[in-house]
Design a protein around this motif. Sequence first.
Motif, PDB file in Angstrom:
ATOM      1  N   SER A  38       0.855  -1.184   0.000  1.00 23.55           N
ATOM      2  CA  SER A  38       0.000   0.000   0.000  1.00 23.55           C
ATOM      3  C   SER A  38       0.891   1.234   0.000  1.00 23.55           C
ATOM      4  CB  SER A  38      -0.913   0.007   1.227  1.00 23.55           C
ATOM      5  OG  SER A  38      -1.676   1.201   1.256  1.00 23.55           O
ATOM      6  N   GLU A  39       0.444   2.261  -0.682  1.00 24.52           N
ATOM      7  CA  GLU A  39       1.214   3.507  -0.737  1.00 24.52           C
ATOM      8  C   GLU A  39       1.004   4.347   0.515  1.00 24.52           C
ATOM      9  OE1 GLU A  39       0.250   5.566  -4.292  1.00 24.52           O
ATOM     10  OE2 GLU A  39       1.069   4.017  -5.621  1.00 24.52           O
ATOM     11  N   THR A  40      -0.013   4.010   1.290  1.00 22.82           N
ATOM     12  CA  THR A  40      -0.290   4.758   2.514  1.00 22.82           C
ATOM     13  C   THR A  40      -0.503   3.798   3.674  1.00 22.82           C
ATOM     14  OG1 THR A  40      -2.670   4.772   2.041  1.00 22.82           O
ATOM     15  CG2 THR A  40      -1.384   6.649   1.239  1.00 22.82           C
TER      16      THR A  40
ATOM     17  N   ILE B 149       4.323  -4.987   3.113  1.00 22.99           N
ATOM     18  CA  ILE B 149       5.658  -5.231   2.573  1.00 22.99           C
ATOM     19  C   ILE B 149       5.987  -4.203   1.495  1.00 22.99           C
ATOM     20  CG2 ILE B 149       5.563  -7.710   3.064  1.00 22.99           C
ATOM     21  CD1 ILE B 149       4.869  -8.173   0.129  1.00 22.99           C
ATOM     22  N   GLY B 150       7.259  -4.119   1.123  1.00 22.03           N
ATOM     23  CA  GLY B 150       7.696  -3.184   0.089  1.00 22.03           C
ATOM     24  C   GLY B 150       7.662  -3.817  -1.290  1.00 22.03           C
ATOM     25  N   VAL B 151       8.014  -3.023  -2.301  1.00 26.28           N
ATOM     26  CA  VAL B 151       7.934  -3.502  -3.682  1.00 26.28           C
ATOM     27  C   VAL B 151       8.973  -4.583  -3.975  1.00 26.28           C
ATOM     28  CG1 VAL B 151       6.860  -1.453  -4.676  1.00 26.28           C
ATOM     29  CG2 VAL B 151       9.346  -1.510  -4.376  1.00 26.28           C
ATOM     30  N   ARG B 152      10.125  -4.537  -3.294  1.00 26.80           N
ATOM     31  CA  ARG B 152      11.125  -5.588  -3.485  1.00 26.80           C
ATOM     32  C   ARG B 152      10.588  -6.929  -2.982  1.00 26.80           C
ATOM     33  NH1 ARG B 152      16.404  -4.285  -4.820  1.00 26.80           N
ATOM     34  NH2 ARG B 152      17.024  -2.097  -4.657  1.00 26.80           N
ATOM     35  N   ASP B 153       9.979  -6.893  -1.795  1.00 21.27           N
ATOM     36  CA  ASP B 153       9.408  -8.119  -1.235  1.00 21.27           C
ATOM     37  C   ASP B 153       8.279  -8.643  -2.113  1.00 21.27           C
ATOM     38  OD1 ASP B 153      10.882  -8.363   1.344  1.00 21.27           O
ATOM     39  OD2 ASP B 153       9.994  -6.404   1.707  1.00 21.27           O
ATOM     40  N   GLN B 154       7.509  -7.743  -2.692  1.00 18.36           N
ATOM     41  CA  GLN B 154       6.428  -8.154  -3.583  1.00 18.36           C
ATOM     42  C   GLN B 154       6.989  -8.900  -4.787  1.00 18.36           C
ATOM     43  OE1 GLN B 154       4.227  -4.917  -5.352  1.00 18.36           O
ATOM     44  NE2 GLN B 154       2.499  -6.221  -5.897  1.00 18.36           N
ATOM     45  N   ALA B 155       8.066  -8.373  -5.371  1.00 16.67           N
ATOM     46  CA  ALA B 155       8.686  -9.035  -6.518  1.00 16.67           C
ATOM     47  C   ALA B 155       9.242 -10.401  -6.123  1.00 16.67           C
ATOM     48  CB  ALA B 155       9.807  -8.149  -7.078  1.00 16.67           C
TER      49      ALA B 155
ATOM     50  N   GLY C 269      14.883  -2.861 -11.825  1.00 16.07           N
ATOM     51  CA  GLY C 269      14.183  -4.106 -12.106  1.00 16.07           C
ATOM     52  C   GLY C 269      12.684  -3.880 -12.214  1.00 16.07           C
ATOM     53  N   THR C 270      11.951  -4.981 -12.299  1.00 15.19           N
ATOM     54  CA  THR C 270      10.492  -4.899 -12.418  1.00 15.19           C
ATOM     55  C   THR C 270       9.872  -4.240 -11.189  1.00 15.19           C
ATOM     56  OG1 THR C 270      10.546  -6.939 -13.722  1.00 15.19           O
ATOM     57  CG2 THR C 270       8.412  -6.282 -12.841  1.00 15.19           C
ATOM     58  N   CYS C 271      10.562  -4.370 -10.048  1.00 18.59           N
ATOM     59  CA  CYS C 271      10.046  -3.790  -8.808  1.00 18.59           C
ATOM     60  C   CYS C 271      10.172  -2.275  -8.783  1.00 18.59           C
ATOM     61  CB  CYS C 271      10.782  -4.378  -7.601  1.00 18.59           C
ATOM     62  SG  CYS C 271      12.563  -4.036  -7.604  1.00 18.59           S
ATOM     63  N   GLY C 272      10.919  -1.704  -9.751  1.00 15.89           N
ATOM     64  CA  GLY C 272      11.105  -0.257  -9.785  1.00 15.89           C
ATOM     65  C   GLY C 272      12.276   0.222  -8.951  1.00 15.89           C
ATOM     66  N   ARG C 273      13.059  -0.705  -8.427  1.00 11.68           N
ATOM     67  CA  ARG C 273      14.253  -0.365  -7.656  1.00 11.68           C
ATOM     68  C   ARG C 273      15.491  -0.881  -8.393  1.00 11.68           C
ATOM     69  NH1 ARG C 273      10.636   2.091  -6.056  1.00 11.68           N
ATOM     70  NH2 ARG C 273       9.872   2.351  -3.906  1.00 11.68           N
TER      71      ARG C 273
END
Length: 288
Positions: free
Chosen positions: A121-123, A147-153, A197-201
Amino acid sequence: MTEILGIRFKKGGKVYYFSAGENIKAKTGEKAVVETSRGIECGTVVIENKMIDEQTMSSPLKPILRIANEDDLNIIEQNKQKEKEAFEVCQQKIKSRNLKMNLVDVECTFDRNKLLFYFTSETRVDFRELVKDLAAIFRTRIELRQIGVRDQAKILGGLGICGREFCCKNHQGDFQPVSIKMAKEQGLSLNPVKISGTCGRLMCCLKHEQNSYEELLKITPKAGAIVIIPDGQKGTVIETNLITGKLKIKPEKSDIPVTFDRSEIKLVRDAEIKVNRDELKNLKKLEE
């Protein structure tokens, strides 16, 4: 000395070590039931029986309870079905309560004492009512983790620009810090599309390759370095290729660049690789 086994609970997850005891023998790929800090769990053996010095361990190892039997494997399959059901139910509850969150995964512990829901979530999200809904339906402990975007990927997986499975999903245990400076030192364009990467990081492979590039940087003059070329002239390095060792050099008495191997030139004064402040500011989000 003590005999240990290495267990991984998720593909690409961290490897945990457990005491094998006197009678437990396991091969890579087998399932084993173990005692963990959050209860009884079942994981996959990734490191077979191995003797290590007890003094190298920071704390006593928990024991391997048994190699998974048919009943244990059935429990795993039943838990997978429960996870699918819980995912669908949670999705519906999120929608009905109009919560701004994206459900990523559901995990059911082996002993079925807890259901863990992972979301992004962004918030900040007030999910207290959602927890009550889920607890009433599944009659077990409920835990929601943002979780963050890395964990999501890492959880969802996918293919990187190299055409292979994400490092974080396939083999990488813990995330390692990755910086813009690494991309700069590896001679990459600081184009966000090319280094993220795909996660945006920033891509994890920047960290994997950094040690090799650091060794090459020790023996290769950097762009801007002053060198002496084979005919005795001084020159300025204007372009480098760390992998091939080829340097494009502008001689002192000529405007036409010449290419030499790094073994053919003598270094007079090296230069530094610097990251422009504006570049760093614009790309800072890629490091988060």
